[in-house]
Design a protein around this motif. Structure first.
Motif, PDB file in Angstrom:
ATOM      1  N   GLY A  95     -17.951  33.340  23.529  1.00 11.91           N
ATOM      2  CA  GLY A  95     -17.284  34.158  24.528  1.00 11.91           C
ATOM      3  C   GLY A  95     -16.001  33.552  25.072  1.00 11.91           C
ATOM      4  N   GLY A  96     -15.757  32.303  24.735  1.00 12.50           N
ATOM      5  CA  GLY A  96     -14.575  31.623  25.232  1.00 12.50           C
ATOM      6  C   GLY A  96     -13.325  31.934  24.430  1.00 12.50           C
ATOM      7  N   SER A  97     -12.232  31.264  24.798  1.00 13.80           N
ATOM      8  CA  SER A  97     -10.932  31.508  24.174  1.00 13.80           C
ATOM      9  C   SER A  97     -10.260  30.200  23.797  1.00 13.80           C
ATOM     10  CB  SER A  97     -10.012  32.257  25.146  1.00 13.80           C
ATOM     11  OG  SER A  97     -10.541  33.528  25.477  1.00 13.80           O
ATOM     12  N   LEU A  98      -9.420  30.282  22.784  1.00 12.58           N
ATOM     13  CA  LEU A  98      -8.555  29.183  22.378  1.00 12.58           C
ATOM     14  C   LEU A  98      -7.244  29.762  21.890  1.00 12.58           C
ATOM     15  CD1 LEU A  98     -10.861  26.773  20.294  1.00 12.58           C
ATOM     16  CD2 LEU A  98      -9.790  26.258  22.496  1.00 12.58           C
ATOM     17  N   ARG A  99      -6.194  28.976  21.988  1.00 15.79           N
ATOM     18  CA  ARG A  99      -4.911  29.361  21.443  1.00 15.79           C
ATOM     19  C   ARG A  99      -4.449  28.294  20.466  1.00 15.79           C
ATOM     20  NH1 ARG A  99       1.101  29.487  24.111  1.00 15.79           N
ATOM     21  NH2 ARG A  99       1.907  31.380  23.106  1.00 15.79           N
ATOM     22  N   LEU A 100      -4.294  28.684  19.221  1.00 21.33           N
ATOM     23  CA  LEU A 100      -3.827  27.769  18.184  1.00 21.33           C
ATOM     24  C   LEU A 100      -2.316  27.895  18.023  1.00 21.33           C
ATOM     25  CD1 LEU A 100      -6.528  28.354  15.431  1.00 21.33           C
ATOM     26  CD2 LEU A 100      -6.631  26.878  17.446  1.00 21.33           C
ATOM     27  N   SER A 101      -1.698  26.780  17.658  1.00 20.05           N
ATOM     28  CA  SER A 101      -0.262  26.758  17.395  1.00 20.05           C
ATOM     29  C   SER A 101       0.001  26.192  16.015  1.00 20.05           C
ATOM     30  CB  SER A 101       0.468  25.916  18.440  1.00 20.05           C
ATOM     31  OG  SER A 101       0.304  26.444  19.738  1.00 20.05           O
ATOM     32  N   SER A 105      -2.323  22.919  15.636  1.00 21.67           N
ATOM     33  CA  SER A 105      -2.925  22.257  16.787  1.00 21.67           C
ATOM     34  C   SER A 105      -3.615  23.287  17.670  1.00 21.67           C
ATOM     35  CB  SER A 105      -1.862  21.505  17.598  1.00 21.67           C
ATOM     36  OG  SER A 105      -0.899  22.415  18.109  1.00 21.67           O
ATOM     37  N   GLY A 106      -4.383  22.801  18.637  1.00 23.69           N
ATOM     38  CA  GLY A 106      -4.994  23.683  19.614  1.00 23.69           C
ATOM     39  C   GLY A 106      -6.475  23.940  19.445  1.00 23.69           C
ATOM     40  N   GLY A 107      -7.067  23.409  18.389  1.00 22.71           N
ATOM     41  CA  GLY A 107      -8.492  23.619  18.188  1.00 22.71           C
ATOM     42  C   GLY A 107      -9.334  22.813  19.166  1.00 22.71           C
ATOM     43  N   GLY A 108     -10.636  23.034  19.093  1.00 22.39           N
ATOM     44  CA  GLY A 108     -11.534  22.310  19.968  1.00 22.39           C
ATOM     45  C   GLY A 108     -12.912  22.929  19.979  1.00 22.39           C
ATOM     46  N   LEU A 109     -13.725  22.460  20.917  1.00 21.39           N
ATOM     47  CA  LEU A 109     -15.085  22.969  21.106  1.00 21.39           C
ATOM     48  C   LEU A 109     -15.075  23.967  22.261  1.00 21.39           C
ATOM     49  CD1 LEU A 109     -18.172  22.887  20.639  1.00 21.39           C
ATOM     50  CD2 LEU A 109     -18.226  20.936  22.236  1.00 21.39           C
ATOM     51  N   THR A 134       7.428  28.597  15.605  1.00 20.47           N
ATOM     52  CA  THR A 134       5.992  28.435  15.864  1.00 20.47           C
ATOM     53  C   THR A 134       5.277  29.770  15.730  1.00 20.47           C
ATOM     54  OG1 THR A 134       6.424  26.583  17.354  1.00 20.47           O
ATOM     55  CG2 THR A 134       4.273  27.638  17.527  1.00 20.47           C
ATOM     56  N   VAL A 135       4.098  29.699  15.125  1.00 20.74           N
ATOM     57  CA  VAL A 135       3.195  30.846  15.037  1.00 20.74           C
ATOM     58  C   VAL A 135       1.957  30.515  15.869  1.00 20.74           C
ATOM     59  CG1 VAL A 135       1.818  32.303  13.510  1.00 20.74           C
ATOM     60  CG2 VAL A 135       4.014  31.438  12.736  1.00 20.74           C
ATOM     61  N   TYR A 136       1.460  31.498  16.595  1.00 16.08           N
ATOM     62  CA  TYR A 136       0.305  31.306  17.462  1.00 16.08           C
ATOM     63  C   TYR A 136      -0.853  32.195  17.020  1.00 16.08           C
ATOM     64  CZ  TYR A 136       3.979  29.442  20.496  1.00 16.08           C
ATOM     65  OH  TYR A 136       5.035  28.734  20.998  1.00 16.08           O
ATOM     66  N   LEU A 137      -2.053  31.768  17.372  1.00 15.71           N
ATOM     67  CA  LEU A 137      -3.234  32.609  17.202  1.00 15.71           C
ATOM     68  C   LEU A 137      -4.040  32.522  18.489  1.00 15.71           C
ATOM     69  CD1 LEU A 137      -4.732  34.460  15.174  1.00 15.71           C
ATOM     70  CD2 LEU A 137      -6.181  32.479  14.650  1.00 15.71           C
ATOM     71  N   GLN A 138      -4.024  33.596  19.248  1.00 17.19           N
ATOM     72  CA  GLN A 138      -4.837  33.690  20.453  1.00 17.19           C
ATOM     73  C   GLN A 138      -6.196  34.228  20.056  1.00 17.19           C
ATOM     74  OE1 GLN A 138      -4.154  32.831  23.753  1.00 17.19           O
ATOM     75  NE2 GLN A 138      -6.337  33.286  24.063  1.00 17.19           N
ATOM     76  N   MET A 139      -7.238  33.458  20.332  1.00 18.76           N
ATOM     77  CA  MET A 139      -8.593  33.827  19.928  1.00 18.76           C
ATOM     78  C   MET A 139      -9.438  34.025  21.180  1.00 18.76           C
ATOM     79  SD  MET A 139      -9.162  31.234  16.713  1.00 18.76           S
ATOM     80  CE  MET A 139      -9.279  29.798  17.760  1.00 18.76           C
ATOM     81  N   ASN A 140      -9.910  35.234  21.371  1.00 21.63           N
ATOM     82  CA  ASN A 140     -10.759  35.579  22.509  1.00 21.63           C
ATOM     83  C   ASN A 140     -12.143  35.995  22.026  1.00 21.63           C
ATOM     84  OD1 ASN A 140      -8.504  35.194  24.232  1.00 21.63           O
ATOM     85  ND2 ASN A 140      -7.891  37.341  23.983  1.00 21.63           N
ATOM     86  N   SER A 141     -13.087  36.023  22.942  1.00 21.58           N
ATOM     87  CA  SER A 141     -14.458  36.450  22.624  1.00 21.58           C
ATOM     88  C   SER A 141     -14.981  35.735  21.386  1.00 21.58           C
ATOM     89  CB  SER A 141     -14.507  37.972  22.425  1.00 21.58           C
ATOM     90  OG  SER A 141     -14.031  38.655  23.566  1.00 21.58           O
ATOM     91  N   LEU A 142     -14.810  34.436  21.368  1.00 15.79           N
ATOM     92  CA  LEU A 142     -15.176  33.659  20.188  1.00 15.79           C
ATOM     93  C   LEU A 142     -16.679  33.684  19.946  1.00 15.79           C
ATOM     94  CD1 LEU A 142     -12.659  30.757  20.658  1.00 15.79           C
ATOM     95  CD2 LEU A 142     -12.906  32.125  18.577  1.00 15.79           C
ATOM     96  N   LYS A 143     -17.032  33.686  18.670  1.00 14.85           N
ATOM     97  CA  LYS A 143     -18.417  33.734  18.226  1.00 14.85           C
ATOM     98  C   LYS A 143     -18.727  32.474  17.413  1.00 14.85           C
ATOM     99  CE  LYS A 143     -18.021  38.750  17.630  1.00 14.85           C
ATOM    100  NZ  LYS A 143     -18.165  39.884  16.663  1.00 14.85           N
ATOM    101  N   PRO A 144     -19.985  32.102  17.327  1.00 15.48           N
ATOM    102  CA  PRO A 144     -20.335  30.935  16.501  1.00 15.48           C
ATOM    103  C   PRO A 144     -19.834  31.061  15.061  1.00 15.48           C
ATOM    104  CG  PRO A 144     -22.172  31.510  17.899  1.00 15.48           C
ATOM    105  CD  PRO A 144     -21.149  32.593  18.085  1.00 15.48           C
ATOM    106  N   THR A 151     -16.516  29.492  13.835  1.00 10.77           N
ATOM    107  CA  THR A 151     -16.403  28.048  13.600  1.00 10.77           C
ATOM    108  C   THR A 151     -15.854  27.776  12.215  1.00 10.77           C
ATOM    109  OG1 THR A 151     -18.199  27.524  15.122  1.00 10.77           O
ATOM    110  CG2 THR A 151     -17.694  25.896  13.419  1.00 10.77           C
ATOM    111  N   SER A 152     -14.725  27.106  12.147  1.00 13.04           N
ATOM    112  CA  SER A 152     -14.026  26.830  10.894  1.00 13.04           C
ATOM    113  C   SER A 152     -12.900  25.844  11.155  1.00 13.04           C
ATOM    114  CB  SER A 152     -13.394  28.107  10.320  1.00 13.04           C
ATOM    115  OG  SER A 152     -14.338  28.996   9.797  1.00 13.04           O
ATOM    116  N   VAL A 153     -12.304  25.366  10.082  1.00 14.58           N
ATOM    117  CA  VAL A 153     -11.003  24.725  10.166  1.00 14.58           C
ATOM    118  C   VAL A 153      -9.961  25.819   9.964  1.00 14.58           C
ATOM    119  CG1 VAL A 153      -9.441  22.989   9.241  1.00 14.58           C
ATOM    120  CG2 VAL A 153     -11.907  22.559   9.276  1.00 14.58           C
ATOM    121  N   TYR A 154      -9.009  25.890  10.875  1.00 14.81           N
ATOM    122  CA  TYR A 154      -7.982  26.924  10.837  1.00 14.81           C
ATOM    123  C   TYR A 154      -6.663  26.316  10.353  1.00 14.81           C
ATOM    124  CZ  TYR A 154     -10.992  30.265  13.195  1.00 14.81           C
ATOM    125  OH  TYR A 154     -12.008  31.131  13.487  1.00 14.81           O
ATOM    126  N   TYR A 155      -6.027  27.050   9.441  1.00 15.98           N
ATOM    127  CA  TYR A 155      -4.763  26.632   8.854  1.00 15.98           C
ATOM    128  C   TYR A 155      -3.743  27.762   8.971  1.00 15.98           C
ATOM    129  CZ  TYR A 155      -7.939  23.534   6.204  1.00 15.98           C
ATOM    130  OH  TYR A 155      -8.895  22.629   5.818  1.00 15.98           O
TER     131      TYR A 155
END
Length: 115
Positions: A15-21, A7-11, A77-87, A90-94
């Protein structure tokens, strides 16, 4: 039987950030090396980050310095903190074990980086 739910994906803008769980059912989760994989349309699934059962981490060159993998054994739970995102992120993350257990692939979570 262990199941993984991402979970945790989105648009997000470049340069933005997301945190996946990735939540695992089953207490033996903490014994495994775990990883985050991603697959973009028309491309093979690739491993981008690994965390061992002892907490050591390894990253693909494409995400090194921008992504951080971590785990919480108490929450399975495993997390993935993603910063400085680039085009190109863009993917489906597993999430899955490392090496993969083919029976554990979940539905993944879509990450779209676009302005």
């Amino acid at each position: 039987q262990v199941q993984l739910v991402e979970s945790g994906g989105g648009l997000v803008q470049p340069g933005g950030s997301l945190r996946l769980s990735c939540e695992a059912s089953g207490s033996i989760f903490r014994l495994f090396n775990m990883g985050w994989y991603r697959q973009a349309p028309g491309r093979q699934r690739e491993l981008v980050a690994t965390i061992t059962s002892f907490g050591s981490t390894v990253y693909a060159d494409s995400v090194k310095g921008r992504f951080t993998i971590s785990r919480d054994g108490a929450k399975n739970t495993v997390y993935l903190q993603m910063n400085s995102l680039k085009p190109e992120d863009t993917s489906v993350y597993y999430c899955n074990r490392v090496p993969v257990a083919t029976t554990l692939w979940g539905q993944g979570t879509q990450v779209t980086v676009s302005s």
